[in-house]
Scaffold this active site. Structure first.
Site, PDB file in Angstrom:
ATOM      1  N   ARG A   1       6.732 -49.324   9.719  1.00  0.00           N
ATOM      2  CA  ARG A   1       7.666 -49.644  10.256  1.00  0.00           C
ATOM      3  C   ARG A   1       7.924 -48.926  11.465  1.00  0.00           C
ATOM      4  O   ARG A   1       7.207 -47.987  11.949  1.00  0.00           O
ATOM      5  CB  ARG A   1       8.941 -49.421   9.208  1.00  0.00           C
ATOM      6  CG  ARG A   1       8.956 -47.920   9.123  1.00  0.00           C
ATOM      7  CD  ARG A   1      10.396 -47.822   8.332  1.00  0.00           C
ATOM      8  NE  ARG A   1      10.176 -46.222   7.868  1.00  0.00           N
ATOM      9  CZ  ARG A   1      10.789 -45.018   8.668  1.00  0.00           C
ATOM     10  NH1 ARG A   1      10.702 -45.370   9.893  1.00  0.00           N
ATOM     11  NH2 ARG A   1      10.495 -43.894   8.035  1.00  0.00           N
TER      12      ARG A   1
ATOM     13  N   VAL B   1      10.938 -40.403  10.819  1.00  0.00           N
ATOM     14  CA  VAL B   1      11.048 -39.889   9.523  1.00  0.00           C
ATOM     15  C   VAL B   1      12.287 -40.234   8.590  1.00  0.00           C
ATOM     16  O   VAL B   1      13.177 -40.092   9.288  1.00  0.00           O
ATOM     17  CB  VAL B   1      10.482 -38.503   9.214  1.00  0.00           C
ATOM     18  CG1 VAL B   1      11.505 -37.455   9.671  1.00  0.00           C
ATOM     19  CG2 VAL B   1      10.254 -38.103   7.731  1.00  0.00           C
TER      20      VAL B   1
ATOM     21  N   GLY C   1      14.764 -49.676   9.934  1.00  0.00           N
ATOM     22  CA  GLY C   1      13.383 -49.567  10.511  1.00  0.00           C
ATOM     23  C   GLY C   1      12.589 -50.845  10.076  1.00  0.00           C
ATOM     24  O   GLY C   1      12.639 -51.323   9.045  1.00  0.00           O
TER      25      GLY C   1
ATOM     26  N   GLY D   1      13.185 -52.772   6.685  1.00  0.00           N
ATOM     27  CA  GLY D   1      14.567 -53.497   6.784  1.00  0.00           C
ATOM     28  C   GLY D   1      15.737 -52.188   6.853  1.00  0.00           C
ATOM     29  O   GLY D   1      15.339 -51.461   7.662  1.00  0.00           O
TER      30      GLY D   1
ATOM     31  N   CYS E   1      15.362 -39.084  10.926  1.00  0.00           N
ATOM     32  CA  CYS E   1      15.144 -40.182  12.172  1.00  0.00           C
ATOM     33  C   CYS E   1      14.758 -39.324  13.341  1.00  0.00           C
ATOM     34  O   CYS E   1      15.029 -40.017  14.520  1.00  0.00           O
ATOM     35  CB  CYS E   1      16.281 -40.794  12.676  1.00  0.00           C
ATOM     36  SG  CYS E   1      16.955 -41.972  11.188  1.00  0.00           S
TER      37      CYS E   1
END
Length: 220
Positions: A74, A78, A143, A154, A172
């Site tokens: 994706r 993280v 993602g 998703g 993130c």
């Protein structure tokens, strides 16, 4: 498929679904679909796992402990998945829906914003930082991967979970990013409740012609 049929089939996967097995299943399903294959939306929960997106850097995983770290395909950095978090994987043919990637991201964010509004929670998106936020805390992450014009992966909405593992990472890619969840703001909402309401909102938004008109404000 008739004109009045729902735009997608909802699949509710029981229990805790292994992340690598689910990823393989999404890839296989996407590769096998045809032009007339009906879109699906998968609702599920994962056991504890850290996932690294394609841009993910290992330095953002601070202290994983016994929680496995899985490389994903994706977008993004993280994040953490665990019980009590609603996972929504929209497997959509973007050519058929008329959506681009930016608009799909905006639509999924709007689904969460509308859902939280039902519970009396004011939430918003942020320019250049995909996801949904309540005040300064992130409550949902996104993602996606586009393969042969179709989406998978998703969004993940924190409903009623143990948030401690988020402190073991830079969520993130942002050090010190605050994380919140629905249960800290209102009581009585379950993952199943949130899944039912969110898919109804997604169906409504996909049926709206406005979603294909223009890029959302702040898209980049």
């Amino acid at each position: 498929m008739s004109d009045d049929a729902p735009p997608f089939r909802v699949r509710r996967l029981p229990g805790l679904q292994d992340y690598p097995a689910t990823l393989a299943a999404m890839r296989d399903w996407t590769d096998a679909r045809r032009e007339d294959t009906r879109d699906e939306v998968w609702l599920l929960e994962h056991p504890p796992v850290f996932t690294l997106g394609q841009a993910g850097r290992l330095e953002h995983i601070l202290a994983p402990g016994a929680i496995p770290v899985v490389q994903s395909d994706r977008g993004g950095q993280v994040t953490y998945h665990g019980p009590g978090q609603l996972i929504v994987y929209p497997l959509l043919d973007l050519r058929r829906t008329g959506l681009g990637v930016k608009r799909l991201v905006s639509l999924l964010e709007q689904c969460v914003i509308d859902l939280l509004d039902i519970y009396g929670i004011a939430a918003a998106r942020r320019p250049n930082a995909p996801g949904v936020y309540v005040a300064d805390a992130k409550i949902a992450s996104l993602g996606l991967r586009i393969r042969q014009g179709c989406s998978y992966h998703g969004l993940a909405l924190n409903v009623a979970m143990d948030l401690e593992p988020f402190r073991r990472i830079n969520p993130c890619g942002y050090a010190g990013l605050a994380i919140t969840q629905v249960s800290e703001l209102v009581s009585g909402v379950t993952v199943a409740d949130a899944g039912r309401a969110l898919t109804a909102i997604l169906e409504r938004l996909l049926a709206s012609p406005r979603i294909a008109e223009r890029d959302p404000p702040g898209a980049s």
